[in-house]
Design a protein around this motif. Structure first.
Motif, mmCIF file in Angstrom:
data_model
loop_
_atom_site.group_PDB
_atom_site.id
_atom_site.type_symbol
_atom_site.label_atom_id
_atom_site.label_comp_id
_atom_site.label_asym_id
_atom_site.label_seq_id
_atom_site.Cartn_x
_atom_site.Cartn_y
_atom_site.Cartn_z
ATOM 1 N N UNK A 34 -11.238 36.155 -33.865
ATOM 2 C CA UNK A 34 -12.015 36.518 -34.965
ATOM 3 C C UNK A 34 -12.521 35.814 -35.626
ATOM 4 N N UNK A 35 -11.943 34.682 -34.883
ATOM 5 C CA UNK A 35 -13.012 33.609 -35.237
ATOM 6 C C UNK A 35 -13.942 33.337 -34.672
ATOM 7 N N UNK A 36 -14.117 32.806 -33.323
ATOM 8 C CA UNK A 36 -14.979 32.543 -32.337
ATOM 9 C C UNK A 36 -16.441 33.605 -32.225
ATOM 10 N N UNK A 37 -15.811 34.746 -32.669
ATOM 11 C CA UNK A 37 -17.171 35.857 -32.293
ATOM 12 C C UNK A 37 -18.114 35.651 -33.719
ATOM 13 N N UNK A 38 -16.980 35.440 -34.688
ATOM 14 C CA UNK A 38 -17.800 35.089 -35.521
ATOM 15 C C UNK A 38 -18.188 33.612 -36.134
ATOM 16 N N UNK A 39 -17.894 32.757 -35.672
ATOM 17 C CA UNK A 39 -19.069 31.863 -35.773
ATOM 18 C C UNK A 39 -20.291 31.394 -34.282
ATOM 19 N N UNK A 40 -19.745 32.722 -33.554
ATOM 20 C CA UNK A 40 -20.986 33.109 -32.553
ATOM 21 C C UNK A 40 -22.043 33.463 -33.969
ATOM 22 N N UNK A 41 -21.597 34.401 -34.434
ATOM 23 C CA UNK A 41 -22.229 34.956 -35.604
ATOM 24 C C UNK A 41 -23.138 34.437 -36.486
ATOM 25 N N UNK A 42 -21.925 33.897 -36.956
ATOM 26 C CA UNK A 42 -22.885 32.891 -37.949
ATOM 27 C C UNK A 42 -24.051 31.915 -38.030
ATOM 28 N N UNK A 155 -8.204 36.827 -24.112
ATOM 29 C CA UNK A 155 -9.438 35.764 -24.326
ATOM 30 C C UNK A 155 -10.692 35.655 -23.109
ATOM 31 N N UNK A 156 -9.820 35.817 -21.978
ATOM 32 C CA UNK A 156 -10.049 35.196 -20.739
ATOM 33 C C UNK A 156 -10.992 36.552 -20.274
ATOM 34 N N UNK A 157 -11.205 37.720 -20.202
ATOM 35 C CA UNK A 157 -11.459 38.756 -20.777
ATOM 36 C C UNK A 157 -13.058 38.637 -21.628
ATOM 37 N N UNK A 158 -12.639 38.325 -22.756
ATOM 38 C CA UNK A 158 -13.604 38.529 -23.415
ATOM 39 C C UNK A 158 -14.882 37.375 -22.960
ATOM 40 N N UNK A 159 -14.660 36.152 -22.613
ATOM 41 C CA UNK A 159 -15.192 35.209 -21.857
ATOM 42 C C UNK A 159 -15.759 35.766 -20.890
ATOM 43 N N UNK A 160 -14.688 36.896 -19.816
ATOM 44 C CA UNK A 160 -16.519 36.979 -18.434
ATOM 45 C C UNK A 160 -17.016 38.340 -19.404
ATOM 46 N N UNK A 161 -17.312 38.876 -20.466
ATOM 47 C CA UNK A 161 -17.939 40.094 -20.715
ATOM 48 C C UNK A 161 -19.335 39.460 -21.522
ATOM 49 N N UNK A 162 -18.624 38.445 -22.382
ATOM 50 C CA UNK A 162 -19.784 37.299 -22.544
ATOM 51 C C UNK A 162 -20.511 36.445 -22.217
ATOM 52 N N UNK A 163 -20.255 35.647 -20.877
ATOM 53 C CA UNK A 163 -20.613 35.400 -20.028
ATOM 54 C C UNK A 163 -20.362 34.640 -18.877
ATOM 55 N N UNK A 164 -19.755 35.802 -18.138
ATOM 56 C CA UNK A 164 -19.351 35.852 -16.887
ATOM 57 C C UNK A 164 -19.509 34.205 -15.659
ATOM 58 N N UNK A 165 -20.564 34.397 -16.129
ATOM 59 C CA UNK A 165 -21.280 32.659 -15.092
ATOM 60 C C UNK A 165 -20.494 31.254 -15.534
ATOM 61 N N UNK A 166 -20.935 31.720 -16.782
ATOM 62 C CA UNK A 166 -19.904 30.693 -17.760
ATOM 63 C C UNK A 166 -18.541 30.319 -17.545
ATOM 64 N N UNK A 167 -18.029 31.934 -17.525
ATOM 65 C CA UNK A 167 -16.202 31.977 -17.532
ATOM 66 C C UNK A 167 -15.704 31.158 -16.408
ATOM 67 N N UNK A 290 -13.286 28.478 -27.478
ATOM 68 C CA UNK A 290 -12.606 29.978 -26.191
ATOM 69 C C UNK A 290 -11.047 28.669 -25.860
ATOM 70 N N UNK A 291 -12.176 27.774 -25.848
ATOM 71 C CA UNK A 291 -11.261 26.514 -24.359
ATOM 72 C C UNK A 291 -10.488 25.791 -25.140
#
Length: 584
Positions: A34-42, A155-167, A290-291
């Protein structure tokens, strides 16, 4: 990991607790995501505020909500992480307990030949150090392994869902890490085995040194033993350092590869943000988190690999002993009470380790309640007869019968329950004198203990100690003299009150006057009991119902004291020689 398959039965035994632990692990990791996604939202809230899309009060309110959610989920993740450790680590302790008991129970089933071929230090190391290594596999390795798999799976699926190239760029170093781990793990396995072997050598050497400390001091060998221990310790240290050098490669390599991943996130993510492929800087920050979340799981892979390889090496050593089939098997499950008749029919016995034939085609019968003395020179096979009666060994050929039943068709526990054995080298435990005597009968009263001590003519000696029967003995009963140890062992056998007594030259360390008192007491205590007495003294044998003279594993003479002294031969010569010594 084929050797570690052996403990799968324990995983099945504690399957419910393990499944609960796995579930808790997954829940803990889900809350941590939950922490990474809410840091992004912040960050996005701040961007919207900076673009005048929301007011200052709205931004504060939303940020406060996000902070509370981050804190709440972090606390929940911490709680479930605690429960995860409580569940899985406790299971590993249960497995350690079960495995140690299994190894110890198997040790007790193995024959005396096994203990002649293996050293005590090595046996102790396998049930302590090796089992502990296996526990690390069943506990920490399993727990952190599940934790790592869960994190990667989420984490890996979340990373690809968020930014595939960056993942893709972020995860690029991980396959390289996997290959390096595969290569290094082979070396770890080999060196772990060597380290465990040297630990066994060190344990064996120190155990023997402590047990033989009186000999070392008597011969002034302290410096020599110390130098040998130093050489052994240095050699073991070098082997451990060889292993440590390999393990030392893991963390620097992982930190390097994680650092490269972070650089990729910042550089590639920055370019994507500039090019408009990523709409928020919060995505870059989310990936950095995530890293960092993957840093420990990736770093722990090397540690887990080391644990698994060491556990594999240790379990292999344990399996080597567990795979040994006891040569003495108890094939009869029901109890088989004994009366005391003993018969040897053409018995031949050869020791497996030395290939020495101790008994050669001997036959004799001992009726219930008889007292039989066995006399002969050292190495004539006297003690071997007692060992065969107690079925510590099985005969090479011929047959032994107890109460006219072949010994192999009797329950082994029933046989040994009805035998009170006193070995020549009396063994006492590091406990009180009272506990050592009670070894023959756990529920014995103080009155019973004192009574048998008096029969063994050791009561006065015991009462001379400050704590009397509560005196704590040193290792192997070193507090007592040789004669006192023998008499305490006799008291232990008398307290057991069995159907068969086996006395193996157990009066060799007492004077003739004390011997005479003990023999008279034994005669009264062993009425209606079958008694075998091995001795070098005629005085111990003269009142026996039958005397067997052995020479090089064969029966040389057999008869009563009165009949044998009338015949020229070994017994008559021995009788006159000891009679002259006594007069002198």
């Amino acid at each position: 990991m084929k050797e570690l398959k052996y403990i799968n039965k324990y995983f099945k035994k504690y399957a419910v607790q393990l499944l609960l632990g796995i579930f808790i692990t997954i829940v803990a990791r889900v809350f941590s995501l939950v922490t990474p996604s809410y840091v992004k939202k912040s960050i996005e809230v701040l961007e919207r505020y900076g673009g005048d899309l929301i007011s200052k009060s709205e931004a504060k309110e939303i940020l406060l909500q996000h902070i509370l959610i981050i804190i709440g989920t972090a606390l929940l993740a911490a709680l479930f992480t605690f429960l995860m450790r409580q569940t899985i680590i406790k299971v590993s302790r249960f497995i350690e307990y079960d495995l140690k008991n299994e190894v110890f129970d198997h040790y007790q089933l193995l024959s005396l030949n096994f203990y002649k071929k293996n050293r005590t230090g090595d046996l102790m190391n396998r049930i302590s150090e090796d089992v502990s290594e296996v526990r690390n596999y069943a506990g920490p390795a399993l727990m952190y392994g599940i934790n790592t798999i869960t994190l990667f799976a989420t984490i890996v699926p979340l990373m690809f869902m968020t930014a595939p190239k960056l993942a893709v760029y972020t995860l690029l170093p991980l396959p390289i890490l996997s290959v390096l781990i595969y290569k290094i793990s082979k070396v770890i396995h080999k060196r772990s085995t060597i380290v465990q072997q040297y630990l066994s050598k060190l344990s064996t050497f120190t155990q023997e040194s402590f047990s033989g400390i009186s000999v070392i001091k008597a011969y002034s060998l302290e410096n020599k033993i110390n130098n040998e221990l130093t050489d052994l310790a240095i050699e073991g240290k070098n082997k451990s350092m060889d292993l440590a050098k390999v393990n030392a490669w893991f963390f620097p390599l992982m930190v390097l590869l994680i650092g490269i991943s972070t650089i990729f996130v910042i550089y590639i993510g920055g370019q994507q943000y500039i090019n408009g492929e990523i709409t928020s800087i919060g995505v870059i920050l989310e990936f950095v988190i995530y890293v960092n979340m993957l840093t420990w799981p990736v770093a722990v892979i090397g540690w887990l690999t080391s644990i698994v390889q060491r556990a594999e090496a240790s379990q292999k050593r344990i399996n080597e002993f567990l795979s040994i089939t006891p040569s003495i098997k108890n094939d009869v499950l029901e109890d088989t009470p004994l009366n005391g008749k003993i018969e040897f029919r053409n018995v031949t016995f050869t020791y497996e380790d030395t290939e020495i034939t101790a008994l050669k085609n001997i036959s004799f019968t001992i009726e219930k309640g008889d007292t039989v003395a066995i006399i002969g020179k050292t190495g004539s096979g006297k003690s071997t007869i007692l060992d065969l009666v107690a079925r510590l060994y099985d005969v090479s050929s011929g047959e032994i019968l107890l109460d006219d039943v072949p010994i192999k068709k009797l329950n082994l526990n029933s046989i040994r329950t009805e035998i009170g054995a006193v070995p020549q080298d009396a063994f006492l435990f590091s406990d009180t004198i009272k506990s050592n005597i009670k070894f023959g009968k756990e529920n014995a009263t103080d009155e019973e203990i004192i009574a048998v001590a008096k029969k063994a003519v050791v009561h006065k000696n015991i009462m001379g100690f400050n704590k009397k029967y509560d005196t704590i003995l040193g290792e192997r009963g070193i507090t007592l003299s040789g004669g006192q140890k023998q008499r305490v062992s006799i008291a232990r056998a008398l307290l057991k009150d069995p159907k068969i007594y086996l006395f193996d030259d157990c009066l060799s360390a007492v004077d003739t006057e004390t011997e005479e008192k003990i023999l008279n007491n034994l005669k009264n205590a062993s009425k209606d009991k079958t008694t075998l007495i091995v001795s070098h003294r005629v005085s111990s044998a003269k009142n026996a119902d039958k005397i067997i003279i052995l020479k090089e594993g064969e029966i040389l003479q057999i008869g009563t004291h009165n009949s044998l002294i009338e015949i020229d031969g070994y017994y008559k010569d021995l009788y006159h020689a000891q009679l002259i010594d006594k007069e002198n």
